[in-house]
Design an enzyme around this catalytic site. Sequence first.
Site, PDB file in Angstrom:
ATOM      1  N   ASN A 106       0.866  -1.180   0.000  1.00  0.00           N
ATOM      2  CA  ASN A 106       0.000   0.000   0.000  1.00  0.00           C
ATOM      3  C   ASN A 106       0.901   1.228   0.000  1.00  0.00           C
ATOM      4  O   ASN A 106       1.486   1.566   1.024  1.00  0.00           O
ATOM      5  CB  ASN A 106      -0.891  -0.028   1.255  1.00  0.00           C
ATOM      6  CG  ASN A 106      -1.699   1.240   1.414  1.00  0.00           C
ATOM      7  OD1 ASN A 106      -1.843   2.014   0.462  1.00  0.00           O
ATOM      8  ND2 ASN A 106      -2.243   1.449   2.606  1.00  0.00           N
ATOM      9  N   LYS A 161       0.116   4.245  -0.289  1.00  0.00           N
ATOM     10  CA  LYS A 161      -0.540   5.436   0.280  1.00  0.00           C
ATOM     11  C   LYS A 161      -0.319   6.642  -0.647  1.00  0.00           C
ATOM     12  O   LYS A 161      -0.268   6.481  -1.856  1.00  0.00           O
ATOM     13  CB  LYS A 161      -0.039   5.706   1.700  1.00  0.00           C
ATOM     14  CG  LYS A 161      -0.105   4.461   2.583  1.00  0.00           C
ATOM     15  CD  LYS A 161       0.053   4.769   4.032  1.00  0.00           C
ATOM     16  CE  LYS A 161       0.135   3.463   4.805  1.00  0.00           C
ATOM     17  NZ  LYS A 161       0.020   3.660   6.239  1.00  0.00           N
ATOM     18  N   HIS A 209      -9.526   0.938   4.879  1.00  0.00           N
ATOM     19  CA  HIS A 209      -8.243   1.132   5.576  1.00  0.00           C
ATOM     20  C   HIS A 209      -8.476   2.049   6.772  1.00  0.00           C
ATOM     21  O   HIS A 209      -9.286   2.973   6.709  1.00  0.00           O
ATOM     22  CB  HIS A 209      -7.221   1.738   4.608  1.00  0.00           C
ATOM     23  CG  HIS A 209      -5.832   1.740   5.152  1.00  0.00           C
ATOM     24  ND1 HIS A 209      -5.405   2.686   6.059  1.00  0.00           N
ATOM     25  CD2 HIS A 209      -4.783   0.900   4.951  1.00  0.00           C
ATOM     26  CE1 HIS A 209      -4.136   2.428   6.378  1.00  0.00           C
ATOM     27  NE2 HIS A 209      -3.743   1.356   5.722  1.00  0.00           N
ATOM     28  N   GLU A 242      -6.919   4.489   7.841  1.00  0.00           N
ATOM     29  CA  GLU A 242      -6.765   5.924   7.543  1.00  0.00           C
ATOM     30  C   GLU A 242      -8.023   6.477   6.877  1.00  0.00           C
ATOM     31  O   GLU A 242      -8.379   7.637   7.073  1.00  0.00           O
ATOM     32  CB  GLU A 242      -5.512   6.140   6.676  1.00  0.00           C
ATOM     33  CG  GLU A 242      -4.252   5.950   7.514  1.00  0.00           C
ATOM     34  CD  GLU A 242      -3.028   5.479   6.749  1.00  0.00           C
ATOM     35  OE1 GLU A 242      -3.009   5.548   5.504  1.00  0.00           O
ATOM     36  OE2 GLU A 242      -2.070   5.016   7.399  1.00  0.00           O
ATOM     37  N   GLU A 248      -5.248  -5.097  10.739  1.00  0.00           N
ATOM     38  CA  GLU A 248      -4.247  -4.058  10.928  1.00  0.00           C
ATOM     39  C   GLU A 248      -4.533  -3.313  12.230  1.00  0.00           C
ATOM     40  O   GLU A 248      -5.346  -2.378  12.250  1.00  0.00           O
ATOM     41  CB  GLU A 248      -4.312  -3.060   9.766  1.00  0.00           C
ATOM     42  CG  GLU A 248      -4.036  -3.680   8.416  1.00  0.00           C
ATOM     43  CD  GLU A 248      -3.496  -2.646   7.442  1.00  0.00           C
ATOM     44  OE1 GLU A 248      -2.381  -2.849   6.957  1.00  0.00           O
ATOM     45  OE2 GLU A 248      -4.166  -1.633   7.202  1.00  0.00           O
ATOM     46  N   GLY A 307       2.345   2.340  10.657  1.00  0.00           N
ATOM     47  CA  GLY A 307       3.256   3.477  10.479  1.00  0.00           C
ATOM     48  C   GLY A 307       3.963   3.912  11.747  1.00  0.00           C
ATOM     49  O   GLY A 307       4.550   4.990  11.789  1.00  0.00           O
ATOM     50  N   SER A 313       3.424  -2.048  10.356  1.00  0.00           N
ATOM     51  CA  SER A 313       4.881  -2.048  10.480  1.00  0.00           C
ATOM     52  C   SER A 313       5.521  -3.394  10.121  1.00  0.00           C
ATOM     53  O   SER A 313       6.457  -3.843  10.772  1.00  0.00           O
ATOM     54  CB  SER A 313       5.295  -1.590  11.879  1.00  0.00           C
ATOM     55  OG  SER A 313       4.837  -0.261  12.105  1.00  0.00           O
TER      56      SER A 313
END
Length: 252
Positions: free
Chosen positions: A9, A11, A95, A97, A167, A173, A213
């Site tokens: 991904n 991003k 996701h 985010e 996740e 991140g 991560s």
Amino acid sequence: MRKPVMAGNWKMNKTVAESVDLVKKLSASLAGVSDRDIVVCPPFTSLAIVSEVLKGTSISLGAQNMNDHTDGAYTGEVAPGMLTDVGCQYVILGHSERRQYYGETDELVHKKLQLALDKKLIPIVCVGELLKEREEGRTFQVIEKQIKGGVSGLSPAQATGVIIAYEPVWAIGTGKTATPAQAQEVHFFIRGLMARIYGDAIANSVRILYGGSVKADNIDTLMAQPDIDGGLVGGASLDVNSFTRIVKFVKA
Ligand code: PEP
């Protein structure tokens, strides 16, 4: 046997030129890898050109999001048919985010999921708990709500094709990976939940990826867990060497 999947991904990273450079290098470093599915998810602006570069390689193309309508007056949005038009086979949905910054709900994720499946896109549906939810002992409760709200109500054939990505939000991140045991515990729970909703056969065929991560130096121990079928990789997928090593994980 579930075939492993490694999805990158990207991003909101990489210009068109940088995207082409990365996929050319990945195509070379991953040539001949066929026992695992490899997916890259560049930003929308790079999809068409990356699709051209990936022709004839073992790497598939995915998008990071899509709209929940087929077409129309939705300024700034991208329809699922536009993704298949440029050669996408996969799409990431829900996701954290998207949930956190753009208010995506389980209901919206479910609507997108139905549409993605109708358009023959392979969905990668993301679920995961916040740090606070984990600390309060609510991880399973949160995951159950996200799976029931987002992934239930599919036909058996559709359900088999769904990929789920666990996740934990606190691991995305942050450089703070879930331990293999923490990840396995939730993957096992998700598979059990899918068994309750769709039956054992479907639950055993659904692939569940870990994300948060993932790096070259932790992928092997994660992939040694029985219910971890691959990775959804953010930062480490932007570098040819680290993503190559992740895809070429060594089963312990
Ligand atoms: C992600 O983008 O889904 C992700 C897990 O990011 P990172 O690997 O950078 O934590």
